[in-house]
Motif scaffolding. Structure first.
Motif, PDB file in Angstrom:
ATOM      1  N   ALA A  65       0.835  -1.199   0.000  1.00  0.00           N
ATOM      2  CA  ALA A  65       0.000   0.000   0.000  1.00  0.00           C
ATOM      3  C   ALA A  65       0.873   1.253   0.000  1.00  0.00           C
ATOM      4  CB  ALA A  65      -0.939   0.002   1.195  1.00  0.00           C
ATOM      5  N   SER A  66       1.891   1.273   0.852  1.00  0.00           N
ATOM      6  CA  SER A  66       2.827   2.392   0.923  1.00  0.00           C
ATOM      7  C   SER A  66       4.132   1.897   1.524  1.00  0.00           C
ATOM      8  CB  SER A  66       2.250   3.544   1.761  1.00  0.00           C
ATOM      9  OG  SER A  66       1.313   4.283   1.007  1.00  0.00           O
ATOM     10  N   ALA A  67       5.083   2.809   1.696  1.00  0.00           N
ATOM     11  CA  ALA A  67       6.382   2.435   2.242  1.00  0.00           C
ATOM     12  C   ALA A  67       7.052   3.645   2.873  1.00  0.00           C
ATOM     13  CB  ALA A  67       7.275   1.857   1.141  1.00  0.00           C
ATOM     14  N   VAL A  68       7.985   3.361   3.761  1.00  0.00           N
ATOM     15  CA  VAL A  68       8.844   4.396   4.342  1.00  0.00           C
ATOM     16  C   VAL A  68      10.266   3.876   4.307  1.00  0.00           C
ATOM     17  CG1 VAL A  68       7.080   5.439   5.819  1.00  0.00           C
ATOM     18  CG2 VAL A  68       8.452   3.541   6.690  1.00  0.00           C
ATOM     19  N   GLY A  69      11.232   4.770   4.294  1.00  0.00           N
ATOM     20  CA  GLY A  69      12.607   4.313   4.234  1.00  0.00           C
ATOM     21  C   GLY A  69      13.608   5.404   4.524  1.00  0.00           C
ATOM     22  N   ARG A  70      14.888   5.027   4.414  1.00  0.00           N
ATOM     23  CA  ARG A  70      16.004   5.920   4.702  1.00  0.00           C
ATOM     24  C   ARG A  70      17.068   5.813   3.616  1.00  0.00           C
ATOM     25  NH1 ARG A  70      15.023   9.470   8.281  1.00  0.00           N
ATOM     26  NH2 ARG A  70      17.208   9.779   8.614  1.00  0.00           N
ATOM     27  N   LEU A  71      17.718   6.926   3.344  1.00  0.00           N
ATOM     28  CA  LEU A  71      18.942   6.908   2.559  1.00  0.00           C
ATOM     29  C   LEU A  71      20.040   6.542   3.554  1.00  0.00           C
ATOM     30  CD1 LEU A  71      18.643  10.276   0.579  1.00  0.00           C
ATOM     31  CD2 LEU A  71      18.040   7.997  -0.205  1.00  0.00           C
ATOM     32  N   LEU A  72      20.723   5.429   3.339  1.00  0.00           N
ATOM     33  CA  LEU A  72      21.709   4.955   4.311  1.00  0.00           C
ATOM     34  C   LEU A  72      23.124   5.439   4.026  1.00  0.00           C
ATOM     35  CD1 LEU A  72      20.507   1.286   4.839  1.00  0.00           C
ATOM     36  CD2 LEU A  72      19.984   3.313   6.208  1.00  0.00           C
ATOM     37  N   SER A  73      23.534   5.416   2.781  1.00  0.00           N
ATOM     38  CA  SER A  73      24.887   5.864   2.448  1.00  0.00           C
ATOM     39  C   SER A  73      24.985   6.117   0.954  1.00  0.00           C
ATOM     40  CB  SER A  73      25.922   4.812   2.868  1.00  0.00           C
ATOM     41  OG  SER A  73      25.743   3.619   2.126  1.00  0.00           O
ATOM     42  N   GLY A  74      25.987   6.882   0.594  1.00  0.00           N
ATOM     43  CA  GLY A  74      26.221   7.155  -0.814  1.00  0.00           C
ATOM     44  C   GLY A  74      26.071   8.628  -1.133  1.00  0.00           C
ATOM     45  N   GLY A  75      26.028   8.898  -2.420  1.00  0.00           N
ATOM     46  CA  GLY A  75      25.943  10.276  -2.841  1.00  0.00           C
ATOM     47  C   GLY A  75      25.414  10.393  -4.257  1.00  0.00           C
ATOM     48  N   ALA A  76      25.504  11.594  -4.765  1.00  0.00           N
ATOM     49  CA  ALA A  76      24.976  11.890  -6.095  1.00  0.00           C
ATOM     50  C   ALA A  76      26.007  12.700  -6.876  1.00  0.00           C
ATOM     51  CB  ALA A  76      23.676  12.677  -5.975  1.00  0.00           C
ATOM     52  N   SER A  77      25.932  12.611  -8.196  1.00  0.00           N
ATOM     53  CA  SER A  77      26.753  13.466  -9.054  1.00  0.00           C
ATOM     54  C   SER A  77      25.927  14.650  -9.562  1.00  0.00           C
ATOM     55  CB  SER A  77      27.301  12.674 -10.238  1.00  0.00           C
ATOM     56  OG  SER A  77      26.235  12.172 -11.028  1.00  0.00           O
ATOM     57  N   HIS A  78      24.609  14.531  -9.452  1.00  0.00           N
ATOM     58  CA  HIS A  78      23.682  15.586  -9.879  1.00  0.00           C
ATOM     59  C   HIS A  78      22.417  15.437  -9.054  1.00  0.00           C
ATOM     60  CE1 HIS A  78      21.520  18.338 -12.574  1.00  0.00           C
ATOM     61  NE2 HIS A  78      20.508  17.520 -12.407  1.00  0.00           N
ATOM     62  N   LEU A  79      21.875  16.556  -8.580  1.00  0.00           N
ATOM     63  CA  LEU A  79      20.574  16.498  -7.907  1.00  0.00           C
ATOM     64  C   LEU A  79      19.885  17.844  -7.969  1.00  0.00           C
ATOM     65  CD1 LEU A  79      20.622  18.029  -4.944  1.00  0.00           C
ATOM     66  CD2 LEU A  79      21.553  15.892  -4.151  1.00  0.00           C
ATOM     67  N   ALA A  80      18.574  17.804  -7.713  1.00  0.00           N
ATOM     68  CA  ALA A  80      17.756  19.015  -7.604  1.00  0.00           C
ATOM     69  C   ALA A  80      16.940  18.884  -6.336  1.00  0.00           C
ATOM     70  CB  ALA A  80      16.848  19.172  -8.825  1.00  0.00           C
ATOM     71  N   TYR A  81      16.786  19.989  -5.636  1.00  0.00           N
ATOM     72  CA  TYR A  81      15.972  19.989  -4.419  1.00  0.00           C
ATOM     73  C   TYR A  81      15.277  21.337  -4.260  1.00  0.00           C
ATOM     74  CZ  TYR A  81      19.532  22.703  -1.819  1.00  0.00           C
ATOM     75  OH  TYR A  81      20.387  23.676  -1.387  1.00  0.00           O
ATOM     76  N   HIS A  82      14.226  21.320  -3.437  1.00  0.00           N
ATOM     77  CA  HIS A  82      13.461  22.537  -3.161  1.00  0.00           C
ATOM     78  C   HIS A  82      13.648  22.938  -1.709  1.00  0.00           C
ATOM     79  CE1 HIS A  82      11.094  22.455  -6.891  1.00  0.00           C
ATOM     80  NE2 HIS A  82      11.026  21.152  -6.729  1.00  0.00           N
ATOM     81  N   ARG A  83      13.695  24.235  -1.485  1.00  0.00           N
ATOM     82  CA  ARG A  83      13.682  24.797  -0.134  1.00  0.00           C
ATOM     83  C   ARG A  83      12.426  25.650   0.004  1.00  0.00           C
ATOM     84  NH1 ARG A  83      19.696  27.230  -0.197  1.00  0.00           N
ATOM     85  NH2 ARG A  83      18.757  28.234  -1.973  1.00  0.00           N
ATOM     86  N   MET A  84      12.044  25.900   1.239  1.00  0.00           N
ATOM     87  CA  MET A  84      10.886  26.752   1.488  1.00  0.00           C
ATOM     88  C   MET A  84      11.275  28.214   1.269  1.00  0.00           C
ATOM     89  SD  MET A  84       8.618  24.562   2.154  1.00  0.00           S
ATOM     90  CE  MET A  84       7.228  25.380   2.863  1.00  0.00           C
ATOM     91  N   VAL A  85      10.347  28.978   0.684  1.00  0.00           N
ATOM     92  CA  VAL A  85      10.549  30.407   0.460  1.00  0.00           C
ATOM     93  C   VAL A  85       9.331  31.164   0.992  1.00  0.00           C
ATOM     94  CG1 VAL A  85      12.025  30.072  -1.570  1.00  0.00           C
ATOM     95  CG2 VAL A  85       9.546  30.316  -1.862  1.00  0.00           C
TER      96      VAL A  85
END
Length: 183
Positions: free
Chosen positions: A60-80
């Motif tokens: 039905a749904s899931a929850v989880g965690r990023l445990l380790s690693g990284g990215a070479s490219h990403l996009a994210y949003h912050r509150m404004v």
């Protein structure tokens, strides 16, 4: 009510403009679940690959965690800050980072959209290649795994689905738990 901040001890709380929706914490036990440890190879698109891993699984749904690693490219949003009295804060334009980015922490929720398709939601903290600290709402389909594998743990469960619904207190659409069998 006018949205505002209130100091409660050492913690500053934001009071939204809508009617408070109490209680905010909901508890539900499910009889069974499935835990996955997912290792994404360098160069992998995180959102696309997570959806492929989940395809065909009964949950039905899931929850989880990023445990380790990284990215070479990403996009994210912050509150404004906005000019709206009802919704004084909103997600801003995406911030894009390139170069090696190391994840410090991250929480993933897999909910359901109005058509009952999997919907990925993730907030994380990470460090850019110059050591700058960042955090916010990740755009998972715009993340490319870096030079080391990205390890994610997901717990899939049945009987409760997180569905996108309008929230009258925050004036955001949020993932609300709803009793529902797996599809």
């Amino acid at each position: 009510m006018q949205p505002h901040f209130e100091q409660q001890g050492d913690v500053r709380h934001f009071i939204h403009g809508g009617e408070p929706q109490e209680p905010r914490l909901l508890d539900c036990e499910v009889a069974e679940g499935e835990e996955l440890r997912i290792v994404l190879a360098p160069g992998t698109n995180v959102g696309k690959t997570l959806l492929e891993v989940l395809e065909g699984r009964r949950y039905a749904s899931a929850v989880g965690r990023l445990l380790s690693g990284g990215a070479s490219h990403l996009a994210y949003h912050r509150m404004v800050v906005t000019t709206s009295e009802q919704k004084p804060y909103d997600y801003g334009a995406p911030v894009v980072l390139d170069g090696y980015i190391t994840f410090v922490s991250g929480a993933i929720t897999v909910g359901r959209d109005p058509q009952d398709k999997a919907l990925l939601h993730c907030h994380a903290g990470f460090i850019d290649r110059e050591g700058g600290q960042h955090g916010g709402h990740l755009v998972l389909d715009r993340i490319v795994v870096g030079s080391e594998p990205l390890v994610i743990r997901l717990c899939l469960f049945n009987h409760v689905a997180y569905q996108v619904k309008p929230d009258s207190e925050t004036h955001f659409s949020l993932l609300h738990p709803v009793l529902q069998e797996a599809v």
